[in-house]
Enzyme design. Structure first.
Site, PDB file in Angstrom:
ATOM      1  N   GLY A  21       0.774  -1.238   0.000  1.00 49.40           N
ATOM      2  CA  GLY A  21       0.000   0.000   0.000  1.00 49.40           C
ATOM      3  C   GLY A  21       0.801   1.281   0.000  1.00 49.40           C
ATOM      4  O   GLY A  21       0.336   2.307   0.506  1.00 49.40           O
ATOM      5  N   ASN A  24       1.393   3.067  -2.611  1.00 51.69           N
ATOM      6  CA  ASN A  24       0.642   3.998  -3.474  1.00 51.69           C
ATOM      7  C   ASN A  24      -0.581   4.548  -2.738  1.00 51.69           C
ATOM      8  O   ASN A  24      -0.937   5.710  -2.908  1.00 51.69           O
ATOM      9  CB  ASN A  24       0.228   3.307  -4.776  1.00 51.69           C
ATOM     10  CG  ASN A  24       1.363   3.304  -5.773  1.00 51.69           C
ATOM     11  OD1 ASN A  24       1.718   4.349  -6.304  1.00 51.69           O
ATOM     12  ND2 ASN A  24       1.967   2.143  -6.000  1.00 51.69           N
ATOM     13  N   ASN A  44      -5.708   2.669 -12.892  1.00 48.09           N
ATOM     14  CA  ASN A  44      -4.704   1.728 -12.392  1.00 48.09           C
ATOM     15  C   ASN A  44      -3.323   2.363 -12.505  1.00 48.09           C
ATOM     16  O   ASN A  44      -3.051   3.094 -13.454  1.00 48.09           O
ATOM     17  CB  ASN A  44      -4.752   0.449 -13.242  1.00 48.09           C
ATOM     18  CG  ASN A  44      -3.703  -0.570 -12.819  1.00 48.09           C
ATOM     19  OD1 ASN A  44      -3.548  -0.875 -11.625  1.00 48.09           O
ATOM     20  ND2 ASN A  44      -2.961  -1.110 -13.774  1.00 48.09           N
ATOM     21  N   HIS A  90       0.575   1.410 -13.075  1.00 48.31           N
ATOM     22  CA  HIS A  90       1.404   0.300 -13.546  1.00 48.31           C
ATOM     23  C   HIS A  90       2.869   0.749 -13.564  1.00 48.31           C
ATOM     24  O   HIS A  90       3.172   1.850 -14.029  1.00 48.31           O
ATOM     25  CB  HIS A  90       0.961  -0.143 -14.949  1.00 48.31           C
ATOM     26  CG  HIS A  90       1.769  -1.289 -15.457  1.00 48.31           C
ATOM     27  ND1 HIS A  90       1.554  -2.592 -15.030  1.00 48.31           N
ATOM     28  CD2 HIS A  90       2.823  -1.339 -16.312  1.00 48.31           C
ATOM     29  CE1 HIS A  90       2.439  -3.384 -15.614  1.00 48.31           C
ATOM     30  NE2 HIS A  90       3.214  -2.646 -16.389  1.00 48.31           N
ATOM     31  N   GLU A 131     -11.240  -3.630 -20.655  1.00 46.42           N
ATOM     32  CA  GLU A 131     -11.248  -5.100 -20.600  1.00 46.42           C
ATOM     33  C   GLU A 131      -9.895  -5.712 -20.978  1.00 46.42           C
ATOM     34  O   GLU A 131      -9.682  -6.898 -20.787  1.00 46.42           O
ATOM     35  CB  GLU A 131     -12.387  -5.667 -21.465  1.00 46.42           C
ATOM     36  CG  GLU A 131     -12.242  -5.491 -22.959  1.00 46.42           C
ATOM     37  CD  GLU A 131     -12.493  -4.062 -23.442  1.00 46.42           C
ATOM     38  OE1 GLU A 131     -12.869  -3.195 -22.634  1.00 46.42           O
ATOM     39  OE2 GLU A 131     -12.274  -3.828 -24.644  1.00 46.42           O
ATOM     40  N   ASP A 155      -3.980  -3.636 -18.747  1.00 47.91           N
ATOM     41  CA  ASP A 155      -3.114  -2.458 -18.952  1.00 47.91           C
ATOM     42  C   ASP A 155      -3.370  -1.782 -20.306  1.00 47.91           C
ATOM     43  O   ASP A 155      -2.491  -1.098 -20.847  1.00 47.91           O
ATOM     44  CB  ASP A 155      -1.614  -2.830 -18.845  1.00 47.91           C
ATOM     45  CG  ASP A 155      -1.271  -3.431 -17.486  1.00 47.91           C
ATOM     46  OD1 ASP A 155      -1.860  -3.000 -16.491  1.00 47.91           O
ATOM     47  OD2 ASP A 155      -0.411  -4.331 -17.440  1.00 47.91           O
ATOM     48  N   GLU A 183       5.539   6.661  -9.584  1.00 47.70           N
ATOM     49  CA  GLU A 183       4.197   6.213  -9.174  1.00 47.70           C
ATOM     50  C   GLU A 183       3.553   7.139  -8.135  1.00 47.70           C
ATOM     51  O   GLU A 183       2.419   7.573  -8.292  1.00 47.70           O
ATOM     52  CB  GLU A 183       4.260   4.797  -8.595  1.00 47.70           C
ATOM     53  CG  GLU A 183       4.657   3.754  -9.602  1.00 47.70           C
ATOM     54  CD  GLU A 183       4.580   2.339  -9.052  1.00 47.70           C
ATOM     55  OE1 GLU A 183       3.580   1.993  -8.407  1.00 47.70           O
ATOM     56  OE2 GLU A 183       5.521   1.568  -9.262  1.00 47.70           O
TER      57      GLU A 183
HETATM   58  C1  GAR Z   1       3.281  -1.000  -7.434  1.00 51.58           C
HETATM   59  O1  GAR Z   1       4.573  -0.911  -7.957  1.00 51.58           O
HETATM   60  C2  GAR Z   1       2.265  -1.027  -8.558  1.00 51.58           C
HETATM   61  O2  GAR Z   1       2.607  -0.212  -9.639  1.00 51.58           O
HETATM   62  C3  GAR Z   1       2.328  -2.487  -8.959  1.00 51.58           C
HETATM   63  O3  GAR Z   1       2.407  -3.186  -7.734  1.00 51.58           O
HETATM   64  C4  GAR Z   1       3.058  -2.357  -6.758  1.00 51.58           C
HETATM   65  C5  GAR Z   1       2.173  -2.257  -5.534  1.00 51.58           C
HETATM   66  O4  GAR Z   1       2.823  -1.585  -4.493  1.00 51.58           O
HETATM   67  N1  GAR Z   1       1.185  -2.853  -9.728  1.00 51.58           N
HETATM   68  C6  GAR Z   1       1.245  -3.675 -10.776  1.00 51.58           C
HETATM   69  O5  GAR Z   1       2.255  -4.267 -11.105  1.00 51.58           O
HETATM   70  C7  GAR Z   1      -0.067  -3.860 -11.524  1.00 51.58           C
HETATM   71  N2  GAR Z   1       0.155  -4.428 -12.809  1.00 51.58           N
HETATM   72  P1  GAR Z   1       2.034  -0.919  -3.275  1.00 51.58           P
HETATM   73  O6  GAR Z   1       1.078  -1.973  -2.701  1.00 51.58           O
HETATM   74  O7  GAR Z   1       3.134  -0.586  -2.307  1.00 51.58           O
HETATM   75  O8  GAR Z   1       1.314   0.289  -3.777  1.00 51.58           O
END
Ligand code: GAR
Length: 208
Positions: A14, A16, A110, A112, A150, A153, A183
Site C-alpha cells: 500500500g 501507493n 490503475n 502500472h 477489458e 493495462d 508512481e
Molecule cells: C506497485 O509498484 C504497482 O505499480 C504495482 O504493484 C506495486 C504495488 O505496491 N502494480 C502492478 O504491477 C499492476 N500491474 P504498493 O502496494 O506498495 O502500492
C-alpha cells in the site's frame, strides 16, 4: 464542496495508497475523498495504513471465493453500499472482468510500474516488471496511470513519468526508484484529474 467518493483497491503493502493519503492531507486532491479501502487479502499492510489514516476498510478475500464472478459480485456490493464514484487500483493483484469494468466505465484507474505499452499486459506485475526491464536492457522505464478497460493495462493513458535505469540496478532498487520518482507522484495527480472530470459530468447531468 462536492467531492468524488473514491475507493482504493489494494492487495499488498500500500505505498501507493500512502501517497494518496499524503496528497489528500497536503490538500493536493481537492476534488475527491478517500472513502474506502478494499483489500483482496486480509493481511495486506495497506489495511493498517488506511486504519491509521482513519479511512474505513473492507476485505473481500479472493481466496474465499471459488468463482471469479462471485468475488466481483461481492466487490460491487461493497462499492455500491459505500456509494463509490471512482475506483483506484493501487497494487490490486487481480484482473477485473469486462462485466465489472462496464459497471464503472471510465471511472477505474490503475497504476502500472512501466511506460505502457512496454512491459505490461498479462504476467507483468510487481517485481516481474522491473526484472523484465533489466533483462531487456532498456535505459529508461517509468510508471503509467491509465483507465482500466477489458484489456490488461490497455486503457487510455492519463499520466506517465519516466525514470532512468542505472547499470547497478537490481529489480528491487529499480522498483523503489520507480515508485518514489514516478508512481507516488503521478497517481495522486491522475486521481485528481479523473475526480474533477467525474464531478463536472455530474454537474452537467444535474443541469440538463
Ligand atoms: C506497485 O509498484 C504497482 O505499480 C504495482 O504493484 C506495486 C504495488 O505496491 N502494480 C502492478 O504491477 C499492476 N500491474 P504498493 O502496494 O506498495 O502500492
Amino acid at each position: 464542496m462536492l467531492k468524488a467518493r473514491v475507493a482504493v483497491l489494494v492487495s499488498g503493502g500500500g505505498t501507493n495508497l500512502q501517497a494518496l493519503i499524503d496528497a489528500q492531507k497536503a490538500g493536493q486532491m481537492n476534488s475527491c475523498e478517500l472513502t474506502l479501502v478494499v483489500s483482496s487479502k486480509p493481511d495486506a499492510f495497506a489495511l493498517t495504513r488506511a486504519a491509521e489514516a482513519g479511512i474505513p476498510t473492507a476485505v473481500v478475500d479472493i481466496k474465499s471465493f471459488t468463482d471469479r464472478s462471485e468475488f466481483e459480485k461481492k466487490l460491487l456490493e461493497v462499492l455500491c453500499e459505500n456509494i463509490i464514484d471512482m475506483i483506484v487500483l493501487a497494487g490490486f493483484m487481480y484482473v477485473l472482468s469486462r462485466d465489472f469494468v462496464s459497471s464503472y466505465l471510465e471511472k477505474i484507474v490503475n497504476v502500472h510500474p512501466s511506460l505502457i505499452p512496454a512491459f505490461c499486459g498479462d504476467g507483468f506485475y510487481g517485481l516481474r516488471v522491473h526484472k523484465a526491464v533489466l533483462d531487456y536492457g532498456v535505459k529508461v522505464t517509468g510508471a503509467t496511470v491509465h483507465y482500466v478497460n477489458e484489456i490488461t493495462d490497455g486503457g487510455k493513458i492519463i499520466l506517465q513519468k519516466a525514470v532512468e535505469v542505472k547499470d547497478t540496478d537490481t529489480p528491487e532498487s529499480l522498483q523503489q526508484r520507480v515508485m518514489r520518482e514516478a508512481e507516488w507522484v503521478i497517481l495522486p495527480k491522475a486521481c485528481e484529474i479523473v475526480a474533477r472530470r467525474i464531478l463536472n459530468e455530474k454537474e452537467t447531468e444535474r443541469e440538463t
